[in-house]
Design a protein around this motif. Structure first.
Motif, short mmCIF file in Angstrom:
data_model
loop_
_atom_site.label_atom_id
_atom_site.label_comp_id
_atom_site.label_asym_id
_atom_site.label_seq_id
_atom_site.Cartn_x
_atom_site.Cartn_y
_atom_site.Cartn_z
N GLY A 1 0.77 -1.23 0.00
CA GLY A 1 0.00 0.00 0.00
C GLY A 1 0.80 1.28 0.00
N VAL A 2 2.13 1.18 -0.07
CA VAL A 2 2.98 2.37 -0.02
C VAL A 2 3.17 2.99 -1.41
CG1 VAL A 2 5.27 3.23 0.60
CG2 VAL A 2 4.17 1.50 2.00
N GLY A 3 3.26 2.15 -2.44
CA GLY A 3 3.46 2.64 -3.80
C GLY A 3 4.90 2.60 -4.27
N THR A 4 5.82 2.28 -3.37
CA THR A 4 7.24 2.16 -3.74
C THR A 4 7.79 0.85 -3.20
OG1 THR A 4 7.95 3.37 -1.76
CG2 THR A 4 7.66 4.65 -3.78
N THR A 5 8.86 0.38 -3.83
CA THR A 5 9.55 -0.82 -3.37
C THR A 5 11.05 -0.53 -3.37
OG1 THR A 5 9.64 -1.68 -5.63
CG2 THR A 5 7.82 -2.44 -4.25
N LEU A 6 11.79 -1.39 -2.72
CA LEU A 6 13.25 -1.24 -2.73
C LEU A 6 13.77 -1.39 -4.15
CD1 LEU A 6 14.48 -3.28 0.37
CD2 LEU A 6 14.39 -0.81 0.09
N CYS A 7 14.76 -0.63 -4.47
CA CYS A 7 15.36 -0.69 -5.80
C CYS A 7 15.89 -2.11 -6.06
CB CYS A 7 16.49 0.33 -5.89
SG CYS A 7 17.41 0.25 -7.44
N PRO A 8 15.54 -2.69 -7.20
CA PRO A 8 16.01 -4.05 -7.49
C PRO A 8 17.51 -4.15 -7.78
CG PRO A 8 14.80 -3.18 -9.36
CD PRO A 8 14.66 -2.18 -8.25
N ARG A 9 18.13 -3.04 -8.08
CA ARG A 9 19.57 -3.07 -8.39
C ARG A 9 20.44 -2.85 -7.16
NH1 ARG A 9 20.10 -0.44 -14.24
NH2 ARG A 9 18.90 -2.03 -15.33
N CYS A 10 20.11 -1.83 -6.36
CA CYS A 10 20.96 -1.54 -5.19
C CYS A 10 20.36 -2.09 -3.90
CB CYS A 10 21.20 -0.03 -5.06
SG CYS A 10 19.76 0.93 -4.55
N HIS A 11 19.15 -2.63 -3.98
CA HIS A 11 18.47 -3.22 -2.82
C HIS A 11 18.31 -2.23 -1.67
CE1 HIS A 11 18.78 -7.02 -4.89
NE2 HIS A 11 20.06 -6.77 -5.07
N GLY A 12 18.11 -0.96 -2.02
CA GLY A 12 17.88 0.07 -1.01
C GLY A 12 19.14 0.70 -0.45
#
Length: 66
Positions: free
Chosen positions: A12-23
């Motif tokens: 429900g946030v609308g964002t996810t951790l970056c798949p390349r740098c993993h946040g």
């Protein structure tokens, strides 16, 4: 009936951790991640950043608005 529910990918946030740098905000060489521009987050691909998805429901509660 169509029901809107929180996206299970981003919860429900609308964002996810970056798949390349993993946040981590940096790539493997320590430079700013180009994919997320150093934010560590990307727009959720499942819901398009809305935080909700629409699902088709057909149960006894659908007509009651639950």
């Amino acid at each position: 009936m169509i029901r809107k529910i929180d996206c299970e990918e981003c919860r429900g946030v609308g964002t996810t951790l970056c798949p390349r740098c993993h946040g981590d905000e940096v790539d493997y060489s320590g430079r700013k991640c180009n994919y997320c521009d150093g934010a560590g987050l990307t727009i959720c691909h499942r819901c398009g950043g809305r935080g909700v998805i629409e699902v088709e429901v057909d149960d006894e509660y659908a007509s009651m608005g639950y």
